[in-house]
Design a protein around this motif. Structure first.
Motif, PDB file in Angstrom:
ATOM      1  N   MET A 117      22.721   1.966 -10.235  1.00 59.24           N
ATOM      2  CA  MET A 117      21.263   1.913 -10.159  1.00 59.24           C
ATOM      3  C   MET A 117      20.698   1.707 -11.550  1.00 59.24           C
ATOM      4  SD  MET A 117      19.401   4.537  -7.538  1.00 59.24           S
ATOM      5  CE  MET A 117      20.146   5.978  -8.284  1.00 59.24           C
ATOM      6  N   THR A 118      19.824   0.719 -11.662  1.00 54.16           N
ATOM      7  CA  THR A 118      19.141   0.455 -12.921  1.00 54.16           C
ATOM      8  C   THR A 118      17.639   0.617 -12.711  1.00 54.16           C
ATOM      9  OG1 THR A 118      20.850  -1.157 -13.512  1.00 54.16           O
ATOM     10  CG2 THR A 118      18.820  -1.179 -14.806  1.00 54.16           C
ATOM     11  N   VAL A 119      17.007   1.414 -13.540  1.00 48.95           N
ATOM     12  CA  VAL A 119      15.555   1.580 -13.516  1.00 48.95           C
ATOM     13  C   VAL A 119      14.989   0.792 -14.685  1.00 48.95           C
ATOM     14  CG1 VAL A 119      13.645   3.209 -13.580  1.00 48.95           C
ATOM     15  CG2 VAL A 119      15.812   3.869 -12.511  1.00 48.95           C
ATOM     16  N   LEU A 120      14.071  -0.130 -14.386  1.00 49.39           N
ATOM     17  CA  LEU A 120      13.504  -0.994 -15.419  1.00 49.39           C
ATOM     18  C   LEU A 120      11.995  -0.859 -15.464  1.00 49.39           C
ATOM     19  CD1 LEU A 120      15.808  -3.021 -13.703  1.00 49.39           C
ATOM     20  CD2 LEU A 120      15.676  -3.992 -16.001  1.00 49.39           C
ATOM     21  N   THR A 121      11.427  -1.257 -16.597  1.00 51.85           N
ATOM     22  CA  THR A 121       9.984  -1.256 -16.746  1.00 51.85           C
ATOM     23  C   THR A 121       9.572  -2.456 -17.591  1.00 51.85           C
ATOM     24  OG1 THR A 121       8.064   0.116 -17.332  1.00 51.85           O
ATOM     25  CG2 THR A 121       9.933   0.149 -18.856  1.00 51.85           C
ATOM     26  N   HIS A 122       8.302  -2.827 -17.466  1.00 51.14           N
ATOM     27  CA  HIS A 122       7.739  -3.902 -18.279  1.00 51.14           C
ATOM     28  C   HIS A 122       6.334  -3.463 -18.685  1.00 51.14           C
ATOM     29  CE1 HIS A 122       6.350  -7.750 -19.725  1.00 51.14           C
ATOM     30  NE2 HIS A 122       7.509  -8.327 -19.441  1.00 51.14           N
ATOM     31  N   GLY A 137       0.790  -1.219   0.000  1.00 52.67           N
ATOM     32  CA  GLY A 137       0.000   0.000   0.000  1.00 52.67           C
ATOM     33  C   GLY A 137       0.819   1.263   0.000  1.00 52.67           C
ATOM     34  N   ALA A 138       2.135   1.169  -0.172  1.00 53.32           N
ATOM     35  CA  ALA A 138       2.998   2.340  -0.196  1.00 53.32           C
ATOM     36  C   ALA A 138       2.987   2.968  -1.582  1.00 53.32           C
ATOM     37  CB  ALA A 138       4.423   1.967   0.204  1.00 53.32           C
ATOM     38  N   LEU A 139       3.142   4.281  -1.628  1.00 57.00           N
ATOM     39  CA  LEU A 139       3.116   5.019  -2.882  1.00 57.00           C
ATOM     40  C   LEU A 139       4.439   4.861  -3.621  1.00 57.00           C
ATOM     41  CD1 LEU A 139       0.903   6.835  -4.163  1.00 57.00           C
ATOM     42  CD2 LEU A 139       2.188   8.805  -3.298  1.00 57.00           C
ATOM     43  N   ALA A 140       4.356   4.625  -4.935  1.00 56.79           N
ATOM     44  CA  ALA A 140       5.551   4.429  -5.753  1.00 56.79           C
ATOM     45  C   ALA A 140       5.328   5.025  -7.134  1.00 56.79           C
ATOM     46  CB  ALA A 140       5.875   2.933  -5.875  1.00 56.79           C
ATOM     47  N   ILE A 141       6.422   5.305  -7.831  1.00 58.95           N
ATOM     48  CA  ILE A 141       6.343   5.792  -9.203  1.00 58.95           C
ATOM     49  C   ILE A 141       5.751   4.690 -10.087  1.00 58.95           C
ATOM     50  CG2 ILE A 141       7.689   6.494 -11.212  1.00 58.95           C
ATOM     51  CD1 ILE A 141       7.419   8.662  -9.125  1.00 58.95           C
ATOM     52  N   ARG A 142       4.798   5.052 -10.905  1.00 64.21           N
ATOM     53  CA  ARG A 142       4.107   4.062 -11.744  1.00 64.21           C
ATOM     54  C   ARG A 142       5.047   3.463 -12.792  1.00 64.21           C
ATOM     55  NH1 ARG A 142      -0.522   2.104 -13.038  1.00 64.21           N
ATOM     56  NH2 ARG A 142      -1.610   3.374 -11.482  1.00 64.21           N
ATOM     57  N   GLY A 143       5.014   2.135 -12.877  1.00 65.48           N
ATOM     58  CA  GLY A 143       5.655   1.429 -13.972  1.00 65.48           C
ATOM     59  C   GLY A 143       7.157   1.370 -13.943  1.00 65.48           C
ATOM     60  N   GLU A 144       7.804   1.695 -12.796  1.00 67.17           N
ATOM     61  CA  GLU A 144       9.258   1.664 -12.728  1.00 67.17           C
ATOM     62  C   GLU A 144       9.715   0.962 -11.451  1.00 67.17           C
ATOM     63  OE1 GLU A 144      10.972   5.533 -13.157  1.00 67.17           O
ATOM     64  OE2 GLU A 144      10.091   5.866 -15.146  1.00 67.17           O
ATOM     65  N   VAL A 145      10.780   0.181 -11.582  1.00 66.87           N
ATOM     66  CA  VAL A 145      11.391  -0.453 -10.417  1.00 66.87           C
ATOM     67  C   VAL A 145      12.884  -0.178 -10.424  1.00 66.87           C
ATOM     68  CG1 VAL A 145       9.648  -2.260 -10.201  1.00 66.87           C
ATOM     69  CG2 VAL A 145      11.652  -2.647 -11.645  1.00 66.87           C
ATOM     70  N   SER A 191      12.653  -3.637 -20.105  1.00 66.32           N
ATOM     71  CA  SER A 191      13.526  -2.701 -20.801  1.00 66.32           C
ATOM     72  C   SER A 191      14.117  -1.721 -19.792  1.00 66.32           C
ATOM     73  CB  SER A 191      12.758  -1.938 -21.886  1.00 66.32           C
ATOM     74  OG  SER A 191      11.674  -1.221 -21.331  1.00 66.32           O
ATOM     75  N   VAL A 192      15.279  -1.188 -20.122  1.00 70.42           N
ATOM     76  CA  VAL A 192      15.986  -0.276 -19.225  1.00 70.42           C
ATOM     77  C   VAL A 192      15.513   1.151 -19.482  1.00 70.42           C
ATOM     78  CG1 VAL A 192      18.234   0.659 -18.575  1.00 70.42           C
ATOM     79  CG2 VAL A 192      17.992  -1.785 -19.090  1.00 70.42           C
ATOM     80  N   VAL A 193      15.032   1.790 -18.428  1.00 67.71           N
ATOM     81  CA  VAL A 193      14.636   3.198 -18.505  1.00 67.71           C
ATOM     82  C   VAL A 193      15.859   4.086 -18.298  1.00 67.71           C
ATOM     83  CG1 VAL A 193      13.164   5.009 -17.526  1.00 67.71           C
ATOM     84  CG2 VAL A 193      12.335   2.641 -17.648  1.00 67.71           C
ATOM     85  N   ARG A 194      16.633   3.769 -17.269  1.00 63.59           N
ATOM     86  CA  ARG A 194      17.866   4.489 -16.952  1.00 63.59           C
ATOM     87  C   ARG A 194      18.829   3.526 -16.290  1.00 63.59           C
ATOM     88  NH1 ARG A 194      13.791   7.588 -15.472  1.00 63.59           N
ATOM     89  NH2 ARG A 194      13.827   6.926 -13.295  1.00 63.59           N
ATOM     90  N   ARG A 195      20.108   3.760 -16.487  1.00 61.80           N
ATOM     91  CA  ARG A 195      21.149   2.981 -15.803  1.00 61.80           C
ATOM     92  C   ARG A 195      22.257   3.960 -15.448  1.00 61.80           C
ATOM     93  NH1 ARG A 195      22.339  -2.435 -15.115  1.00 61.80           N
ATOM     94  NH2 ARG A 195      24.520  -3.092 -15.149  1.00 61.80           N
ATOM     95  N   GLU A 196      22.522   4.119 -14.181  1.00 64.28           N
ATOM     96  CA  GLU A 196      23.410   5.180 -13.720  1.00 64.28           C
ATOM     97  C   GLU A 196      24.436   4.648 -12.730  1.00 64.28           C
ATOM     98  OE1 GLU A 196      23.194   9.452 -11.280  1.00 64.28           O
ATOM     99  OE2 GLU A 196      21.369   8.330 -11.769  1.00 64.28           O
TER     100      GLU A 196
END
Length: 426
Positions: free
Chosen positions: A139-144, A98-106, A125-130
């Motif tokens: 840090m890798t930000v991914l989405t599906h 139930g915690a708030l998170a950015i939609r569609g990104e991990v 797919s990779v959104v960002r990799r820093e």
């Protein structure tokens, strides 16, 4: 900028961008990730401790961690998060707790190339990799497409069970703003140069003697706000012959205050070699944030954070409830615990949590909450720790603990007691 502590009840909204309108989130239980905590002095209060010892974040197993994390948030906090997610569905969603998170990104911390390739074969797919070079992590930000954050986290943890993989949770300032002016007692620090950091909103210049160094990490860059200005004013209180490093992770949009931005801000603090960092926010447990915090704690940085304002029904909030973080609660001008201060087991110090400042609009505003207590502790620790070092960090906390006091009457306060104000004579 003058600041005044006082013992008066204040109510009101934060006046942040819409994303920050939710005053705070109550985090789920910790994942039992062993981290260093306070020095030897804390053992007298029933809590073993070592600042700066090497740790293995996963030595107790991911399975146990996930079982602890499975508990959901309180109904009240879930309702607040659900309301915000429904109001801005393009930006937010809820995780399984139930915690708030950015939609569609991990987020994933130090995801190996082989695991990344497997994730891409599974449709990610990779959104960002820093590279957060100053922390030595990636840090890798991914989405599906079409997947919830809960489904993505579960799938990625099966692919890479030894990697910290989390939703990109949101964190919120732990305090409230009102209007008007109240009398009170000035809080003064000790003499000497010092360097202290804060991860918060942006801040207006607060003291001629203090140097303010600001860096923006969210959309809009550095955006001064009354909350960040109040925290900076406490950190820069007289005498102010030092520097306050401000990492604004909120900016002016709804996608600020995230775990990803907090990790980037921690990396910036490491690059600036700021020995004490105040994080004036609360939120759910996030393993990627915990990994970044543990890196700094091992190096001898001191991280200070408020316990939150959830009162007697509180659950642990983060990052304050992480081992190795100095957790601070709030008291009024008499040294009495604020009724709304979270009643949690992990508390190290109590400090004044009510103040009046001149806000960014020029009017006097009243601030109340544990996020205004933690910078009192951070400033005093900064005066005791000129540079990050594990042994010196332990000594700094021990020294501060010896200066704390407990009420002469009534119930004892949690942790070592009160610092940042003289003990009342009666």
């Amino acid at each position: 900028m003058s600041i005044v502590m006082a013992g008066v009840l204040i109510a009101g909204g934060m006046g942040f961008p819409a994303m920050v309108a939710l005053a705070q989130m109550r985090g789920g239980p910790p994942r039992d990730m062993p981290m260093p905590s306070l020095p030897r002095a804390a053992i007298e209060h029933g809590r073993a401790s070592e600042v700066g010892r090497p740790i293995d974040p996963w030595e107790r197993g991911l399975e146990r961690a996930e079982a602890a994390q499975a508990e959901r948030l309180s109904r009240n906090q879930r309702d607040k998060a659900e309301t915000t997610a429904k109001q801005y569905p393009e930006d937010y969603e809820l995780d399984r707790n139930g915690a708030l998170a950015i939609r569609g990104e991990v987020l994933a911390s130090d995801l190996p190339d082989r695991a990344l390739a497997a994730a891409q074969r599974a449709g990610f797919s990779v959104v960002r990799r820093e590279q957060v070079e100053d922390l030595g992590l990636t840090m890798t930000v991914l989405t599906h497409p079409g997947w919830s954050v809960t489904r993505m986290v579960d799938a990625l943890r099966r692919i890479a069970p030894d990697v910290a993989i989390e939703a990109d949770h949101l964190f919120f300032p732990s305090g409230a703003v009102g209007s008007g002016s109240v009398p009170g007692m000035p809080v003064r620090g000790q003499h000497g140069d010092w360097r202290v950091g804060m991860i918060d909103t942006g801040a207006e210049p607060v003291a001629r003697q203090a140097r303010l160094v600001q860096q923006g990490f969210a959309a809009g860059g550095v955006v001064p706000n009354d909350h960040g200005t109040a925290v900076a004013a406490i950190l820069a209180r007289t005498p102010a012959s030092g520097a306050v490093y401000v990492a604004d992770i909120f900016g002016n949009g709804r996608r600020g205050g995230t775990a990803e931005l907090m990790v980037r801000a921690l990396g910036w603090m490491a690059r600036q070699n700021v020995p004490v960092v105040n994080i004036g926010m609360v939120g759910p447990y996030n393993g990627v944030v915990a990994s970044a915090v543990s890196i700094l704690v091992r190096r001898g940085f001191l991280i200070v954070a408020p316990v939150g304002n959830d009162g007697s029904s509180a659950r642990p909030l983060y990052p304050a409830s992480l081992e190795g973080v100095i957790a601070v609660t709030g008291v009024d001008a008499r040294g009495v615990l604020l009724p709304e201060a979270s009643r949690v087991r992990k508390v190290d110090f109590a400090s004044p949590a009510i103040l009046s400042i001149r806000g960014i609009a020029g009017n006097m505003v009243q601030m109340r909450g544990t996020s205004f207590a933690s910078p009192v502790v951070a400033r005093q620790l900064a005066e005791l720790l000129p540079a990050p070092a594990p042994r010196a960090a332990r000594a700094a906390v021990e020294t501060l603990a010896r200066s704390a006091w407990q009420p002469k009457r009534g119930r004892s306060l949690p942790g070592h007691g009160v610092i940042g104000m003289p003990q009342p004579s009666h």
